[in-house]
Scaffold this motif. Structure first.
Motif, PDB file in Angstrom:
ATOM      1  N   GLU A  79       0.833  -1.209   0.000  1.00 52.82           N
ATOM      2  CA  GLU A  79       0.000   0.000   0.000  1.00 52.82           C
ATOM      3  C   GLU A  79       0.865   1.255   0.000  1.00 52.82           C
ATOM      4  O   GLU A  79       0.561   2.228  -0.686  1.00 52.82           O
ATOM      5  CB  GLU A  79      -0.937  -0.003   1.212  1.00 52.82           C
ATOM      6  N   VAL A  80       1.957   1.233   0.741  1.00 53.49           N
ATOM      7  CA  VAL A  80       2.888   2.365   0.740  1.00 53.49           C
ATOM      8  C   VAL A  80       3.474   2.535  -0.653  1.00 53.49           C
ATOM      9  O   VAL A  80       3.552   3.651  -1.180  1.00 53.49           O
ATOM     10  CB  VAL A  80       4.015   2.162   1.787  1.00 53.49           C
ATOM     11  N   ASP A  81       3.858   1.427  -1.265  1.00 50.02           N
ATOM     12  CA  ASP A  81       4.409   1.452  -2.615  1.00 50.02           C
ATOM     13  C   ASP A  81       3.396   2.043  -3.600  1.00 50.02           C
ATOM     14  O   ASP A  81       3.737   2.882  -4.439  1.00 50.02           O
ATOM     15  CB  ASP A  81       4.809   0.038  -3.041  1.00 50.02           C
ATOM     16  N   ARG A  82       2.131   1.634  -3.488  1.00 48.63           N
ATOM     17  CA  ARG A  82       1.084   2.143  -4.373  1.00 48.63           C
ATOM     18  C   ARG A  82       0.922   3.651  -4.197  1.00 48.63           C
ATOM     19  O   ARG A  82       0.881   4.394  -5.188  1.00 48.63           O
ATOM     20  CB  ARG A  82      -0.246   1.443  -4.092  1.00 48.63           C
ATOM     21  N   LEU A  83       0.856   4.123  -2.953  1.00 54.55           N
ATOM     22  CA  LEU A  83       0.726   5.564  -2.704  1.00 54.55           C
ATOM     23  C   LEU A  83       1.915   6.337  -3.265  1.00 54.55           C
ATOM     24  O   LEU A  83       1.749   7.391  -3.878  1.00 54.55           O
ATOM     25  CB  LEU A  83       0.600   5.832  -1.200  1.00 54.55           C
ATOM     26  N   ALA A  84       3.116   5.812  -3.048  1.00 58.07           N
ATOM     27  CA  ALA A  84       4.322   6.493  -3.533  1.00 58.07           C
ATOM     28  C   ALA A  84       4.341   6.543  -5.063  1.00 58.07           C
ATOM     29  O   ALA A  84       4.691   7.569  -5.655  1.00 58.07           O
ATOM     30  CB  ALA A  84       5.571   5.801  -3.008  1.00 58.07           C
TER      31      ALA A  84
END
Length: 135
Positions: A79-84
Motif C-alpha cells: 500500500e505504501v508502494d502504491r501511494l508512492a
C-alpha cells in the motif's frame, strides 16, 4: 521538551506544530502544571516524518494514510508502494505541465519587443490565450 525544542529538533515551525495537532496528524501533547506543551522524542520523530512527507509533496491526507500504514507493522509495504507510485506519477505530470508552461512563456518573452504597453506582446498573448473550457 517544549514546543520550541520540538520545533528546533524537527525543523517544523511552531504554528505548524499547533496546526498538525488541530488536524490530528500529531497527538495532543501532555501539559505541564503551568500549561506548557510537553513533547516526547516520538512526537519529534512523527513531526520529522510529516515534514519530510510535505517536502516530498505529499498532501496532508496522504501523510495521514502513510502514518497509519507506518504504525501497523502487520501491513505489507504494497500500500505504501502504491501511494508512492501514484504520487510520483502526479509529480511527473506536474513537471511536464510546468515544462510546457515554461516553454510557452519563453516563446512569449522571446517575441517581446520592449516598447509601449499597448504594443506589449506578453499582454497581447495573455489576452488571446486559448479558452480551455471549450472542446
Amino acid at each position: 521538551m517544549t514546543i520550541s525544542d520540538a520545533a528546533a529538533a524537527s525543523g517544523c515551525h511552531l504554528e505548524t506544530i499547533r496546526y498538525y495537532e488541530r488536524v490530528g496528524l500529531l497527538p495532543r501533547p501532555g501539559r505541564t502544571r503551568s500549561g506548557y506543551r510537553q513533547y516526547t522524542p516520538a512526537d519529534v520523530e512523527r513531526l520529522r516524518f510529516v515534514t519530510r512527507g510535505r517536502d516530498l509533496g505529499f498532501s496532508l491526507e496522504e501523510i495521514r494514510s502513510l502514518l497509519q500504514l507506518a504504525e501497523d507493522p502487520a501491513l505489507s509495504c504494497a500500500e505504501v508502494d502504491r501511494l508512492a507510485r501514484e504520487h510520483l506519477d502526479d509529480i511527473q505530470t506536474r513537471i511536464r505541465d510546468l515544462q510546457r508552461m515554461a516553454s510557452e512563456l519563453e516563446r512569449t518573452i522571446g517575441s517581446c519587443r520592449v516598447g509601449q504597453r499597448g504594443q506589449c506582446t506578453i499582454l497581447e498573448t495573455l489576452r488571446r490565450f486559448p479558452d480551455h473550457s471549450s472542446p
